[in-house]
Design a protein around this motif. Structure first.
Motif, mmCIF file in Angstrom:
data_model
loop_
_atom_site.group_PDB
_atom_site.id
_atom_site.type_symbol
_atom_site.label_atom_id
_atom_site.label_comp_id
_atom_site.label_asym_id
_atom_site.label_seq_id
_atom_site.Cartn_x
_atom_site.Cartn_y
_atom_site.Cartn_z
ATOM 1 N N TRP A 139 0.871 -1.199 0.000
ATOM 2 C CA TRP A 139 0.000 0.000 0.000
ATOM 3 C C TRP A 139 0.893 1.229 0.000
ATOM 4 N N GLY A 140 0.566 2.180 -0.828
ATOM 5 C CA GLY A 140 1.360 3.415 -0.804
ATOM 6 C C GLY A 140 0.748 4.499 -1.663
ATOM 7 N N ARG A 141 1.113 5.713 -1.325
ATOM 8 C CA ARG A 141 0.651 6.882 -2.081
ATOM 9 C C ARG A 141 1.848 7.810 -2.296
ATOM 10 N N ILE A 142 2.117 8.119 -3.564
ATOM 11 C CA ILE A 142 3.171 9.083 -3.875
ATOM 12 C C ILE A 142 2.502 10.268 -4.566
ATOM 13 N N ILE A 143 2.722 11.443 -4.031
ATOM 14 C CA ILE A 143 2.088 12.640 -4.590
ATOM 15 C C ILE A 143 3.187 13.663 -4.852
ATOM 16 N N ASN A 144 3.371 13.985 -6.110
ATOM 17 C CA ASN A 144 4.452 14.888 -6.490
ATOM 18 C C ASN A 144 3.882 16.260 -6.845
ATOM 19 N N VAL A 174 6.814 5.869 -12.445
ATOM 20 C CA VAL A 174 6.723 5.204 -11.132
ATOM 21 C C VAL A 174 5.359 4.542 -10.994
ATOM 22 N N ALA A 175 4.321 5.254 -11.432
ATOM 23 C CA ALA A 175 2.958 4.698 -11.318
ATOM 24 C C ALA A 175 2.861 3.368 -12.060
ATOM 25 N N ARG A 176 3.480 3.308 -13.241
ATOM 26 C CA ARG A 176 3.399 2.075 -14.032
ATOM 27 C C ARG A 176 4.242 0.967 -13.381
ATOM 28 N N GLU A 177 5.334 1.362 -12.747
ATOM 29 C CA GLU A 177 6.234 0.375 -12.145
ATOM 30 C C GLU A 177 5.665 -0.225 -10.857
ATOM 31 N N VAL A 178 5.032 0.599 -10.039
ATOM 32 C CA VAL A 178 4.625 0.110 -8.712
ATOM 33 C C VAL A 178 3.118 -0.116 -8.566
ATOM 34 N N GLY A 179 2.366 0.141 -9.634
ATOM 35 C CA GLY A 179 0.920 -0.096 -9.599
ATOM 36 C C GLY A 179 0.558 -1.496 -9.132
ATOM 37 N N ASN A 182 -0.050 -2.062 -5.498
ATOM 38 C CA ASN A 182 -1.091 -1.264 -4.847
ATOM 39 C C ASN A 182 -0.555 0.085 -4.336
ATOM 40 N N ILE A 183 0.364 0.636 -5.112
ATOM 41 C CA ILE A 183 0.920 1.957 -4.782
ATOM 42 C C ILE A 183 0.541 2.892 -5.927
ATOM 43 N N THR A 184 -0.050 4.024 -5.588
ATOM 44 C CA THR A 184 -0.394 4.994 -6.633
ATOM 45 C C THR A 184 0.629 6.126 -6.656
ATOM 46 N N ALA A 185 0.800 6.720 -7.812
ATOM 47 C CA ALA A 185 1.676 7.888 -7.949
ATOM 48 C C ALA A 185 0.981 8.903 -8.844
ATOM 49 N N ASN A 186 0.789 10.083 -8.318
ATOM 50 C CA ASN A 186 0.124 11.141 -9.071
ATOM 51 C C ASN A 186 0.870 12.452 -8.896
ATOM 52 N N ALA A 187 0.660 13.349 -9.855
ATOM 53 C CA ALA A 187 1.250 14.683 -9.745
ATOM 54 C C ALA A 187 0.136 15.711 -9.623
ATOM 55 N N ILE A 188 0.397 16.721 -8.828
ATOM 56 C CA ILE A 188 -0.500 17.876 -8.753
ATOM 57 C C ILE A 188 0.220 19.019 -9.445
ATOM 58 N N SER A 189 -0.493 19.699 -10.310
ATOM 59 C CA SER A 189 0.119 20.820 -11.008
ATOM 60 C C SER A 189 -0.558 22.124 -10.564
#
Ligand code: NAP
Length: 251
Positions: A139-144, A174-179, A182-189
């Motif tokens: 489980w994880g959440r990465i927010i850039n 990263v999102a494609r690698e760790v999906g 069950n880890i998401t990676a998203n960017a906020i602009s």
């Protein structure tokens, strides 16, 4: 005993650059959601302590960690110590960022290196070292925290735009690698958000930007903090590899 097991169930977030501006608002918002928050920063002890105090006065849990996100050894140590203290890292918000604006022909090489190192290498290092704990838990959440400049570019910000554009591509990879873990990676602009970073802009530039924002106002740090808390939550479990703009619809 009962309280201990409850504490270990709590989510743990590392927010980089959390002494001021967007990072500060994000740290406080996550803490109000019951998340334990590591407040990372570089130099500003006074402001960082204020964030720590504010979180604690709201009944939350905070840990201060002063370190340079572009320093691999230091980042590795930071992530190791967080896991030692709180058992894991569930959420990483790569927010630390700097600007060294100037036209390309006048840009000192150091201004390029400093911005790439903090804004892009910093996110790479924090993600790499925080990922291990997320992978172990499944489980994880990465927010850039990227920028409009990373999507459309900006004159006088070739270094910053390159770093933020790189951060967006990094997020998607990263999102494609760790999906599958069950880890998401998203960017906020974010567009133009009122903080010390944008306070330095001359009035003319501010007026020109405002004229391009349909909502007719600059953003505030809480506009970004709310979205970050959502992306960190269970409700956002099927959102990954996205870039979400918080910019008042700027055109
Ligand atoms: P800010 O007010 O200037 O705060 C920057 C934060 O980053 C501070 O906490 C600072 O720590 C920390 N920091 C700087 N270098 C660091 C390093 N090497 N290691 C660890 N921490 C470091 O900036 P902001 O406006 O809140 O911006 C936050 C993020 O949002 C940045 O990535 C920025 O590019 C992005 N963003 C901002 C806007 C905007 O309109 N404000 C728009 C788009 C994107 P100290 O206090 O110790 O110096």
């Amino acid at each position: 005993m009962g309280t201990e097991s409850k504490d270990s169930d709590k989510r743990v977030a590392l927010v980089t650059g959390a002494s001021r501006g967007l990072g500060r608002a994000v740290a406080i918002e996550l803490a109000t959601c019951g998340i334990r928050v590591v407040v990372n920063y570089l130099t500003n002890d006074r402001e960082a302590h204020k964030v720590d105090q504010e979180i604690k006065s709201l009944g939350g849990e905070a840990m201060l960690y002063k370190t340079d996100v572009s320093d691999a050894t230091a980042v590795r140590k930071m992530t190791r110590q967080i896991v030692e203290q709180w058992g894991k890292i569930d959420i990483l918000v790569n927010n630390a960022g700097i600007v060294r604006d100037t036209l390309l022909l006048r840009m000192p090489d150091e201004a390029w290196d400093e911005v790439i190192n903090t804004n892009l290498r910093g996110a790479y290092l924090c993600t790499k070292y925080a990922l291990r704990s997320m992978m172990e838990q499944g489980w994880g959440r990465i927010i850039n925290i990227a920028s409009l400049a990373g999507l459309v570019g900006n004159a006088g910000q070739a270094n910053y735009s390159a770093a933020k554009g790189g951060l967006i591509a990094f997020t998607k990879s990263v999102a494609r690698e760790v999906g599958p873990r069950n880890i998401t990676a998203n960017a906020i602009s974010p567009g133009f958000i009122v903080t010390e970073m944008t306070d330095k802009l001359p009035q003319e530039a501010r007026d020109a930007i405002l004229a391009r924002i349909p909502l007719g106002r600059f953003g505030v740090a809480d506009d970004v903090a709310g979205l970050t808390a959502f992306l960190a939550s269970e409700q956002a479990s099927y959102i990954t590899a996205q870039v979400i703009c918080v910019d008042g619809g700027v055109i």
